[in-house]
Design an enzyme around this catalytic site. Structure first.
Site, PDB file in Angstrom:
ATOM      1  N   ARG A 169       0.843  -1.194   0.000  1.00 61.88           N
ATOM      2  CA  ARG A 169       0.000   0.000   0.000  1.00 61.88           C
ATOM      3  C   ARG A 169       0.880   1.247   0.000  1.00 61.88           C
ATOM      4  O   ARG A 169       1.528   1.554   1.003  1.00 61.88           O
ATOM      5  CB  ARG A 169      -0.944   0.013   1.208  1.00 61.88           C
ATOM      6  N   ASP A 453      -3.926   3.190  13.968  1.00 62.24           N
ATOM      7  CA  ASP A 453      -3.097   3.774  12.922  1.00 62.24           C
ATOM      8  C   ASP A 453      -3.618   5.163  12.608  1.00 62.24           C
ATOM      9  O   ASP A 453      -4.459   5.693  13.349  1.00 62.24           O
ATOM     10  CB  ASP A 453      -3.029   2.863  11.685  1.00 62.24           C
TER      11      ASP A 453
END
Length: 540
Positions: A169, A453
């Site tokens: 990603r 996150d």
């Protein structure tokens, strides 16, 4: 012998790291420079378009499926490219940053896929950007083994046929990489992460029977997907590998993208692998886009917004139906629980919730789902094994029973829950603790037994902002105000100081994190992304 051509990109304000030249060799930098020359102008136009669309939402307080792409949605004939063997079975995916320990543990975890993350689970220090690339390069060469100098524990890869397939990603389109510049301008982080990884690993991955596979974050429109598709076409031609070798899974983690799922798959149809339901960023996007929309768009505490909430269920069911109609994988959301080594009762309760969540996703037709910790892999695996058996996926379940209207996707007030005072405290706690770790270079942080996150930090600060601006009155009679948020933040800072001790507190970045959280949570002008001002303060 003539001297090598000077690098087309300048590396600025960055310490030279061991083995950096292996990542930033002239040929790789020339490729990234060409990506930048060709595609950054369009990136810039699309970021402007985001602001224009957000202004339209502010004016109308609504969204609808696009009339100009109705033909794409209505055409039942098109499908995405067939899945390559390495991506056909995705029943459990583990996520995490690309540090060396995580690289080995994720590959060895028993999950089918590892989302190797340069985005929300990684604070983009120069060291993280470069060593993350090196760790992936080393993993494919089976040179990633190491011994932890602190614990003395050794880490080594299992046999190749037992390793997870990597799906990388890159950063979102909105983020720049300040350490790589072309003619004085920073290169988009997305093109740096994609370009370096693709250049160094695409051919080796093909030799290993896999390929360069990507997760695409923060996509807001089909035009952004079209840009990625053009990047893929150019990159494959540049390296002389077959078109269609790249595969991309798009995170549907913005509210605007939820109205363009068909179109996003269509734009990427030669390279598409699937769509993923990204919960926290999705909620963050709803707050961001409908922050002027009044009381009906005020979200309750984040933990009260489960995937069974009517508007969330509309989103996930539409995602499954859209994917399967087009032959793509539908990947479910994150199980973020981090097991406690000291409290088996906490684990028992949390594992039961994870099982219920994964059972629901498998029953709804998802082909796989995410976990944040290796201990959750067997739980998710059992849920999907029970439904899939020996089948690699359930793309044959077309979910033609699903019908979702435009209004249902934004029916936030269909959820019977309200913001609470404890929810405000929790948002402040998570915000300060996460931002402090991020400023030290950590993007995936265990806080109160959950893996947090950047997405969870975004929803935390956004809810503080929204509740204050909406004048929410909590169950204890207190009104959400800037002064109340400051009071709670000061109490949390004092509690942290007492919890970890003066020496550790002083060595950390706690005051800086406190100040930054209050800036982005209280500023009248809502900051588009927390990571933009945070990146200006990130050293290294």
């Amino acid at each position: 012998m003539s001297a090598p051509a000077p690098s087309p990109l300048a590396v600025v304000d960055a310490d030279t790291l061991p083995r950096q030249d292996e990542v930033l060799d002239p040929a790789a930098l020339a490729f990234v420079a060409e990506l930048h020359r060709r595609f950054t102008p369009r990136r810039d136009e699309l970021l402007i378009r985001r602001h224009e669309r957000r202004a339209e939402i502010a004016r109308t307080s609504t969204l609808d499926f696009l009339p100009e792409t109705a033909a794409v949605r209505a055409d039942d004939s098109w499908r995405v490219a067939p899945s390559p063997p390495a991506l056909n079975d995705r029943r459990v995916e583990i996520t995490g940053p690309t540090d060396r320990k995580m690289t080995i543990n994720a590959l060895n975890s028993g999950a089918r896929i590892w989302l190797a993350d340069f985005e929300d689970a990684s604070a983009p220090t120069w060291e993280n950007v470069i060593t993350g690339q090196l760790n992936l390069m080393d993993a494919y060469a089976r040179k990633v083994d190491f011994t932890d100098p602190v614990s003395g524990k050794s880490y080594a890869l299992k046999p190749a046929d037992e390793l997870a397939t990597v799906v990388t990603r890159p950063r979102g389109w909105h983020l720049d990489e300040r350490h790589l510049r072309f003619e004085g301008r920073a290169v988009p982080g997305a093109l740096v992460d994609f370009g370096l990884y693709f250049f160094h690993n695409a051919k080796r991955l093909i030799e290993l029977g896999k390929g360069p596979y990507f997760y695409l974050p923060k996509t807001e429109s089909y035009l952004e997907a079209r840009l990625w598709n053009d990047v893929f076409v150019f990159a494959q031609d540049y390296l002389g590998i077959p078109q269609g070798t790249v595969r991309a899974t798009v995170l549907i983690e913005t509210i605007t993208a939820a109205y363009e799922m068909d179109e996003i798959l269509y734009e990427l149809r030669d390279h598409a692998s699937g769509l993923n339901a990204g919960r926290w960023d999705y909620l963050f996007s709803i707050v961001k886009n409908f922050r002027d929309g009044g009381a009906k768009f005020v979200l309750p505490d984040r933990n009260a917004v489960t995937m069974t909430a009517p508007f969330m269920r509309a989103y996930t069911e539409l995602l499954v139906r859209t994917c399967h109609k087009r032959g793509a994988h539908a990947i479910g959301g994150m199980a973020a629980f981090i097991p406690s080594r000291r409290d088996p009762e906490v684990n028992k309760v949390a594992f039961a919730k994870v099982k219920d969540d994964k059972d629901r996703e498998a029953a709804d037709g998802f082909d796989g789902s995410w976990v944040a910790h290796p201990d959750l892999v067997p739980i998710a695996l059992a849920s999907f094994d029970a439904v899939l058996g020996e089948r690699p996926n359930q793309k044959d379940r077309l979910r033609e029973d699903v019908s979702v209207t435009a209004a249902e996707l934004i029916a936030v007030d269909s959820l019977d829950a309200k913001p609470t005072y404890q929810g405000l405290i929790g948002a402040v706690q998570v915000g300060i603790r996460y931002i402090e770790a991020w400023l030290r270079g950590l993007g995936a942080v265990a806080i109160f037994n959950l893996m947090e996150d950047a997405a969870t930090a975004e929803i935390s600060r956004s809810q503080i902002w929204q509740w204050i601006n909406a004048g929410v009155v909590f169950e204890n009679g207190e009104t959400a105000t800037a002064d109340l948020a400051r009071k709670i933040a000061a109490e949390e800072l004092a509690a942290i100081r007492g919890e970890i001790g003066e020496e550790a507190f002083t060595a950390g970045k706690w005051q800086q994190a406190h100040d930054l959280l209050l800036t982005v949570a209280l500023d009248e002008n809502y900051e588009e992304f927390l990571t933009l001002p945070a990146y200006e303060q990130l050293r290294g």
